[in-house]
Design an enzyme around this catalytic site. Structure first.
Site, PDB file in Angstrom:
ATOM      1  N   HIS A 135      -4.154   2.360 -13.482  1.00  9.44           N
ATOM      2  CA  HIS A 135      -3.543   2.618 -12.181  1.00  9.44           C
ATOM      3  C   HIS A 135      -4.394   2.000 -11.078  1.00  9.44           C
ATOM      4  O   HIS A 135      -5.526   1.570 -11.309  1.00  9.44           O
ATOM      5  CB  HIS A 135      -3.389   4.124 -11.920  1.00  9.44           C
ATOM      6  N   LYS A 139      -5.717   6.131  -6.995  1.00 12.48           N
ATOM      7  CA  LYS A 139      -5.209   7.281  -7.756  1.00 12.48           C
ATOM      8  C   LYS A 139      -6.353   8.251  -8.027  1.00 12.48           C
ATOM      9  O   LYS A 139      -7.405   7.860  -8.546  1.00 12.48           O
ATOM     10  CB  LYS A 139      -4.571   6.836  -9.075  1.00 12.48           C
TER      11      LYS A 139
END
Length: 228
Positions: A135, A139
């Site tokens: 990600h 995040k």
């Protein structure tokens, strides 16, 4: 013509919240009637809606569940990173409300969940599974909620924990790979998200689906009709 589903959006100023607002503008079946964020009164936002969508923060879930119960509104919960106690609160609220609680609302990811479970059934202990998720650097939770769900699916089938590798780099929306390694061969199941719109579309689909459903804790698999 059927009236649009009235949605209260919690976490409206976040990236997912803004994506949902943008998509809803072109969806005649959805009407965003209230938007709120940190510091806003949740009770007021829930009074005139059919369902609330939560993409705020896991820390707000107790207050959100309380307000939903008090106003008798269905819930779609898209936040991840809940503690055991917070998950218990969601389960408690689901005894009186219809709640869709999913770590990922993408149709493709939910197909990945189903395929991962089926592959584990076929391979059993002959193949060793691994999970890798990637990600963007902003995040906060690691592993991702999606990766945890994949781990839970595999543990349910294989009765053992499966290692998860988390990578945070660039602006990657989301990538999940489940690898099954066996004698002389390997199978890789990969899902790559190219835009946040896939999650927003799924959340709106879940919101329309949950209205009028009996109290209970539902998954996106239930929404899509692919649950066991």
């Amino acid at each position: 013509m059927k009236k649009p589903v009235r949605v209260a959006l919690i976490g409206a100023r976040g990236q997912m919240g803004q994506t949902i607002v943008d998509l809803a503008k072109n969806d005649p079946k959805i009407d965003i009637v209230a938007q709120c964020d940190i510091g806003d009164a949740i009770d007021a936002a829930l009074k005139n809606c059919d369902v609330a969508i939560d993409f705020s923060n896991a820390s707000a879930i107790d207050e959100i569940c309380r307000a939903a119960e008090q106003n008798r509104k269905a819930l779609v919960i898209g936040t991840t990173g809940h503690s055991t106690e917070q998950r218990q609160q969601i389960e408690k609220s689901a005894k009186s409300l219809g709640i869709v609680f999913a770590s990922n609302f993408s149709v493709g990811v939910n197909a990945l969940f189903a395929l991962t479970g089926r592959a584990a059934e076929i391979f059993g202990t002959q193949f060793k599974p691994e999970i890798v998720e990637t990600h963007h650097t902003k995040k906060k939770d690691a592993p991702s909620g999606t990766a945890k769900t994949l781990g839970e699916i595999l543990k349910s089938e294989l009765k053992t924990d499966v290692p998860i590798e988390s990578i945070r780099e660039g602006d990657v929306v989301g990538e999940h790979t489940v690898t099954f390694v066996g004698p002389g061969e390997r199978l890789e199941l990969t899902h790559r998200a190219e835009t946040r719109e896939i999650f927003a579309r799924g959340a709106l689909r879940a919101a329309a689906w949950i209205v009028g459903k009996s109290p209970g804790l539902y998954s996106m698999q239930n929404v899509l009709g692919i649950s066991k």
